[in-house]
Enzyme design. Structure first.
Site, PDB file in Angstrom:
ATOM      1  N   ARG A 196      43.522  29.480  51.591  1.00 18.97           N
ATOM      2  CA  ARG A 196      43.834  28.228  50.886  1.00 18.97           C
ATOM      3  C   ARG A 196      44.424  27.180  51.821  1.00 18.97           C
ATOM      4  O   ARG A 196      44.186  25.985  51.641  1.00 18.97           O
ATOM      5  CB  ARG A 196      44.796  28.515  49.747  1.00 18.97           C
ATOM      6  CG  ARG A 196      44.077  29.215  48.623  1.00 18.97           C
ATOM      7  CD  ARG A 196      44.986  29.458  47.460  1.00 18.97           C
ATOM      8  NE  ARG A 196      44.196  29.857  46.310  1.00 18.97           N
ATOM      9  CZ  ARG A 196      44.637  30.636  45.340  1.00 18.97           C
ATOM     10  NH1 ARG A 196      45.869  31.094  45.371  1.00 18.97           N
ATOM     11  NH2 ARG A 196      43.866  30.944  44.337  1.00 18.97           N
TER      12      ARG A 196
ATOM     13  N   LYS B 272      34.161  40.162  29.231  1.00 19.63           N
ATOM     14  CA  LYS B 272      34.167  39.769  27.818  1.00 19.63           C
ATOM     15  C   LYS B 272      33.199  38.648  27.460  1.00 19.63           C
ATOM     16  O   LYS B 272      33.132  37.631  28.149  1.00 19.63           O
ATOM     17  CB  LYS B 272      35.568  39.286  27.446  1.00 19.63           C
ATOM     18  CG  LYS B 272      36.586  40.387  27.439  1.00 19.63           C
ATOM     19  CD  LYS B 272      37.900  39.788  27.037  1.00 19.63           C
ATOM     20  CE  LYS B 272      38.982  40.838  26.907  1.00 19.63           C
ATOM     21  NZ  LYS B 272      40.276  40.188  26.770  1.00 19.63           N
TER      22      LYS B 272
ATOM     23  N   GLY C  71      36.604  33.827  39.743  1.00 22.75           N
ATOM     24  CA  GLY C  71      37.344  34.777  40.583  1.00 22.75           C
ATOM     25  C   GLY C  71      36.608  36.015  41.042  1.00 22.75           C
ATOM     26  O   GLY C  71      36.414  36.221  42.241  1.00 22.75           O
TER      27      GLY C  71
ATOM     28  N   GLY D  10      39.366  29.499  37.274  1.00 28.20           N
ATOM     29  CA  GLY D  10      39.389  28.976  35.907  1.00 28.20           C
ATOM     30  C   GLY D  10      38.970  27.516  35.821  1.00 28.20           C
ATOM     31  O   GLY D  10      38.325  27.093  34.850  1.00 28.20           O
TER      32      GLY D  10
HETATM   33  P1  AMP Z   1      35.745  38.731  34.374  1.00 25.15           P
HETATM   34  O1  AMP Z   1      37.122  38.432  34.883  1.00 25.15           O
HETATM   35  O2  AMP Z   1      35.528  38.450  32.955  1.00 25.15           O
HETATM   36  O3  AMP Z   1      34.672  38.157  35.276  1.00 25.15           O
HETATM   37  O4  AMP Z   1      35.620  40.312  34.435  1.00 25.15           O
HETATM   38  C1  AMP Z   1      35.656  41.003  35.628  1.00 25.15           C
HETATM   39  C2  AMP Z   1      36.038  42.415  35.353  1.00 25.15           C
HETATM   40  O5  AMP Z   1      35.094  42.986  34.460  1.00 25.15           O
HETATM   41  C3  AMP Z   1      36.041  43.247  36.603  1.00 25.15           C
HETATM   42  O6  AMP Z   1      37.333  43.704  36.838  1.00 25.15           O
HETATM   43  C4  AMP Z   1      35.083  44.378  36.283  1.00 25.15           C
HETATM   44  O7  AMP Z   1      35.563  45.624  36.705  1.00 25.15           O
HETATM   45  C5  AMP Z   1      35.000  44.348  34.773  1.00 25.15           C
HETATM   46  N1  AMP Z   1      33.733  44.914  34.284  1.00 25.15           N
HETATM   47  C6  AMP Z   1      32.501  44.571  34.641  1.00 25.15           C
HETATM   48  N2  AMP Z   1      31.591  45.340  34.034  1.00 25.15           N
HETATM   49  C7  AMP Z   1      32.260  46.215  33.253  1.00 25.15           C
HETATM   50  C8  AMP Z   1      31.873  47.259  32.377  1.00 25.15           C
HETATM   51  N3  AMP Z   1      30.585  47.552  32.192  1.00 25.15           N
HETATM   52  N4  AMP Z   1      32.853  47.922  31.729  1.00 25.15           N
HETATM   53  C9  AMP Z   1      34.143  47.614  31.926  1.00 25.15           C
HETATM   54  N5  AMP Z   1      34.567  46.637  32.735  1.00 25.15           N
HETATM   55  C10 AMP Z   1      33.638  45.943  33.398  1.00 25.15           C
END
Ligand code: AMP
Length: 400
Positions: free
Chosen positions: A31, A202, A358, A381
């Site tokens: 950064r 999610k 991220g 974000g």
């Molecule tokens: P996000 O911050 O929403 O981009 O989510 C990233 C996180 O989602 C990472 O820490 C991954 O380990 C988790 N992730 C990705 N695929 C899966 C899955 N199939 N089941 C559980 N966690 C997951």
């Protein structure tokens, strides 16, 4: 940078929220390095630079007696490193407003730098307090915002302060300019076919983004745990996979909208499944809509990898946000790795690729492919919100 800074004092909002070890050594100076071009440009153009930033969350992580842990959260930890990088005088004010800041800012000479103390020592910062912002603004002649990562917050130092400068006395720094330009390039004028790759945990975090992508994408590739909520929407069985039952309806509606818009949505045909959420889980590959009980989908499977990689390779513009699986565990990292490689290959063949948000950035860095994609956003974000089509307060305040 459009404004004249010769003989002027420039107040630059940077993002120096760098990780420190227990002895307060900087463990990753990315950064700081990214802010150097803006700082150096102003110094070389005959200006003086006043830097302000937050570091951590000092108001939330207080000492046991309720006082602020100044020792831990002081920006003084960065001074030595900044001197080394900038090779010029770097002064430090132990407050960002008040007597010491005013005195040191007034004495600052062209070619010199003044680093102000952590803006988050004041609750006025996150509240976007106008009086506090006015005091910050009074330290300088011009304001430069180069902290894209906080542009989605209407904080005093990221947004409100800009209201005290007219159009000719405020602008974006190079880092922020680059983030905005690249995001605009993929959203407003993309070369087709456009493929958006969305993964992560999610649906609820990404549904706005997905719907926004319907405006300009040809293909939307879905990976990560999100995919299993989509499988439920298509009446599949997903075993113990991570799902959001309250988002099944949203997923269904999204698929309908995509169909109406003529956008192809690719869901993973198969999944690499584990019998538990752990690095040493037993592993089996199953069709993503027929995952047996006791198993959870933790990565996209080999057949999905093939289809996804082919689509990516045929694209001219690629946006990627979120990993395809639990890439932190080697057994479930292959899908994300393969996608990263496909994006790098498409880029080599002339596609424009942008990785933002991220975790996909972490994945690309982990695979040492950051230099092989066109642009890696540091925005997290803020980039997510910008891509979602929201007007970021930090950007609006400069353009106002
Ligand atoms: P996000 O911050 O929403 O981009 O989510 C990233 C996180 O989602 C990472 O820490 C991954 O380990 C988790 N992730 C990705 N695929 C899966 C899955 N199939 N089941 C559980 N966690 C997951």
């Amino acid at each position: 940078m459009k404004i004249n800074v010769k003989g002027k004092k420039a107040l630059i909002r940077v993002d120096f929220n760098v990780p420190l070890d227990k002895q307060y050594n900087i463990t990753d100076d990315t950064r700081i390095r990214e802010a150097l071009p803006t700082i150096q440009h102003i110094l070389q153009a005959g200006g003086a630079v006043i830097l302000m930033s937050h570091l951590g969350r000092p108001l939330e992580k207080r000492n046991a007696d309720g006082t602020i842990n100044r020792e831990k959260f002081t920006l003084q930890h960065l001074v030595k490193h900044l001197r080394k990088k900038l090779k010029t005088k770097v002064h430090f004010a132990d407050d960002c407003v008040g007597k010491s800041a005013v005195k040191k800012a007034a004495a600052l000479k062209a070619g010199e730098v003044l680093l102000l103390e952590n803006t988050r020592f004041y609750e006025e910062e996150e509240k976007g307090d106008a009086e506090f912002a006015k005091k910050l603004a009074a330290l300088a002649d011009v304001y430069v915002n180069d902290a894209f990562g906080t542009a989605h917050r209407a904080h005093a130092s990221t947004t409100i302060v800009a209201h005290y400068f007219d159009k000719n006395h405020k602008c974006f720094g190079f880092l922020m300019e680059r983030e905005i330009e690249n995001a605009n390039r993929v959203m407003r004028n993309p070369e087709h076919p456009v493929t958006c790759v969305v993964g992560g945990a999610k649906v609820s975090d990404k549904i706005v983004l997905l719907e926004r992508f319907l405006d300009f994408a040809n293909n939307i590739i879905v990976g990560g745990a999100m995919a299993y909520t989509f499988m439920l929407a298509k009446k599949g069985a997903v075993g113990n996979s991570l799902i959001e039952p309250d988002r099944v309806k949203a997923a269904k509606e999204f698929l309908k909208k995509a169909k109406a818009a003529g956008v192809k949505v690719l869901l993973p045909k198969d999944s690499v499944c584990g019998d538990k959420f752990a690095a040493d889980a037993a592993v089996q590959v199953h069709p993503s809509h027929q995952i047996p009980d006791g198993w959870m989908g933790l990565d996209i499977g080999p057949s999905a990898v093939k289809t996804y990689a082919r689509t990516i390779r045929q694209s001219k513009t690629i946006i990627w946000n979120g990993p395809m699986g639990v890439f932190e565990m080697p057994a479930f990292a292959e899908g994300t790795k393969a996608i990263a490689k496909a994006v790098a290959r498409a880029t080599k063949n002339g596609a424009f690729s942008m990785v933002g948000g991220g975790d996909s950035v972490a994945a690309v860095n982990q695979m040492k492919l950051a230099k092989k994609v066109s642009f890696v956003s540091t925005g997290g974000g803020a980039m997510l919100e910008y891509l979602e089509g929201k007007e970021l307060p930090g950007i609006k305040a400069i353009n106002a």
